[in-house]
Design a protein around this motif. Structure first.
Motif, PDB file in Angstrom:
ATOM      1  N   GLY A 101      -9.884 -31.419  23.315  1.00  0.00           N
ATOM      2  CA  GLY A 101     -11.306 -31.283  23.021  1.00  0.00           C
ATOM      3  C   GLY A 101     -12.215 -31.211  24.223  1.00  0.00           C
ATOM      4  N   GLU A 102     -11.920 -31.967  25.264  1.00  0.00           N
ATOM      5  CA  GLU A 102     -12.788 -31.981  26.443  1.00  0.00           C
ATOM      6  C   GLU A 102     -12.668 -30.718  27.285  1.00  0.00           C
ATOM      7  N   LYS A 103     -11.625 -29.939  27.057  1.00  0.00           N
ATOM      8  CA  LYS A 103     -11.418 -28.709  27.819  1.00  0.00           C
ATOM      9  C   LYS A 103     -11.999 -27.486  27.121  1.00  0.00           C
ATOM     10  N   LEU A 104     -12.514 -27.655  25.918  1.00  0.00           N
ATOM     11  CA  LEU A 104     -13.010 -26.523  25.139  1.00  0.00           C
ATOM     12  C   LEU A 104     -14.342 -26.017  25.671  1.00  0.00           C
ATOM     13  N   ASP A 105     -14.447 -24.720  25.806  1.00  0.00           N
ATOM     14  CA  ASP A 105     -15.701 -24.065  26.187  1.00  0.00           C
ATOM     15  C   ASP A 105     -16.394 -23.648  24.889  1.00  0.00           C
ATOM     16  N   ALA A 106     -17.578 -24.198  24.652  1.00  0.00           N
ATOM     17  CA  ALA A 106     -18.277 -23.980  23.382  1.00  0.00           C
ATOM     18  C   ALA A 106     -18.582 -22.509  23.123  1.00  0.00           C
ATOM     19  N   LEU A 144     -15.432 -20.801  21.991  1.00  0.00           N
ATOM     20  CA  LEU A 144     -15.154 -21.204  20.603  1.00  0.00           C
ATOM     21  C   LEU A 144     -16.003 -20.392  19.631  1.00  0.00           C
ATOM     22  N   GLU A 145     -17.270 -20.225  19.972  1.00  0.00           N
ATOM     23  CA  GLU A 145     -18.155 -19.449  19.089  1.00  0.00           C
ATOM     24  C   GLU A 145     -17.671 -18.004  18.964  1.00  0.00           C
ATOM     25  N   ARG A 146     -17.320 -17.372  20.087  1.00  0.00           N
ATOM     26  CA  ARG A 146     -16.825 -15.979  20.033  1.00  0.00           C
ATOM     27  C   ARG A 146     -15.555 -15.884  19.205  1.00  0.00           C
ATOM     28  N   LEU A 147     -14.642 -16.830  19.395  1.00  0.00           N
ATOM     29  CA  LEU A 147     -13.414 -16.835  18.602  1.00  0.00           C
ATOM     30  C   LEU A 147     -13.720 -17.072  17.123  1.00  0.00           C
ATOM     31  N   GLY A 148     -14.649 -17.973  16.849  1.00  0.00           N
ATOM     32  CA  GLY A 148     -15.028 -18.260  15.466  1.00  0.00           C
ATOM     33  C   GLY A 148     -15.605 -17.051  14.763  1.00  0.00           C
ATOM     34  N   ARG A 149     -16.391 -16.271  15.483  1.00  0.00           N
ATOM     35  CA  ARG A 149     -16.975 -15.053  14.897  1.00  0.00           C
ATOM     36  C   ARG A 149     -15.924 -13.981  14.641  1.00  0.00           C
ATOM     37  N   PHE A 181     -16.726 -34.179  19.310  1.00  0.00           N
ATOM     38  CA  PHE A 181     -16.977 -33.075  20.237  1.00  0.00           C
ATOM     39  C   PHE A 181     -18.131 -32.209  19.718  1.00  0.00           C
ATOM     40  N   TYR A 182     -19.314 -32.810  19.699  1.00  0.00           N
ATOM     41  CA  TYR A 182     -20.479 -32.175  19.078  1.00  0.00           C
ATOM     42  C   TYR A 182     -20.982 -30.951  19.841  1.00  0.00           C
ATOM     43  N   GLY A 183     -20.818 -30.931  21.154  1.00  0.00           N
ATOM     44  CA  GLY A 183     -21.232 -29.762  21.938  1.00  0.00           C
ATOM     45  C   GLY A 183     -20.447 -28.529  21.519  1.00  0.00           C
ATOM     46  N   ALA A 184     -19.165 -28.719  21.294  1.00  0.00           N
ATOM     47  CA  ALA A 184     -18.309 -27.609  20.870  1.00  0.00           C
ATOM     48  C   ALA A 184     -18.637 -27.177  19.453  1.00  0.00           C
ATOM     49  N   THR A 185     -18.863 -28.143  18.567  1.00  0.00           N
ATOM     50  CA  THR A 185     -19.101 -27.773  17.167  1.00  0.00           C
ATOM     51  C   THR A 185     -20.490 -27.190  16.958  1.00  0.00           C
ATOM     52  N   LYS A 186     -21.427 -27.547  17.817  1.00  0.00           N
ATOM     53  CA  LYS A 186     -22.770 -26.973  17.689  1.00  0.00           C
ATOM     54  C   LYS A 186     -22.712 -25.458  17.851  1.00  0.00           C
ATOM     55  N   MET A 187     -21.944 -24.993  18.835  1.00  0.00           N
ATOM     56  CA  MET A 187     -21.794 -23.549  19.060  1.00  0.00           C
ATOM     57  C   MET A 187     -20.895 -22.915  17.995  1.00  0.00           C
ATOM     58  N   LEU A 188     -19.823 -23.609  17.627  1.00  0.00           N
ATOM     59  CA  LEU A 188     -18.903 -23.081  16.615  1.00  0.00           C
ATOM     60  C   LEU A 188     -19.617 -22.906  15.279  1.00  0.00           C
TER      61      LEU A 188
END
Length: 128
Positions: free
Chosen positions: A45-50, A53-58, A78-85
């Protein structure tokens, strides 16, 4: 979404942390279930780039993977990551998905967080 890692004999192409996170959701049964996927995400989780993640999610074909990943990352803090996702699911009509698709829906219906629409149908230990 693939990274190059330098080794003594050259470069090795590997799945980046964000693609690995999605693969954990896509191949949940093969990696040992939702509990094992959660364990790996705790470390990853700490290595994830938000933004990645958003581009992959789309681009993800299986929206259920996005939903489960977002739900788990939220629960792990990991709220920073999920905010973008979450940008990948905003405005979509999400079907309700089970956190663990190999288990039946719980009779109480589980709890559905507003944005991910995931039904928690299993017991996961979350560190507080």
């Amino acid at each position: 979404f693939v990274v190059k890692i330098k080794t003594p004999t050259g470069y090795l192409r590997c799945s980046g942390p964000e693609l690995t996170a999605f693969d954990l959701m896509r191949y949940m049964k093969q990696v040992g279930g939702v509990a094992r996927a959660k364990e790996v995400l705790e470390e990853l989780g700490e290595k994830l780039d938000a933004s990645v993640l958003e581009r992959l999610g789309r681009s993800e074909v299986q929206m259920s993977c996005v939903q489960r990943l977002g739900w788990l990352l939220d629960r792990l803090g990991f709220y920073g990551a999920t905010k973008m996702l979450a940008n990948a699911v905003v405005g979509r009509r999400l079907k309700s998905v089970l956190l663990d698709p190999s288990l039946p829906r719980v009779s109480s219906g589980g709890r559905r967080p507003n944005i991910w629409n995931v039904v928690n149908n299993c017991e996961l230990e979350m560190e507080e």
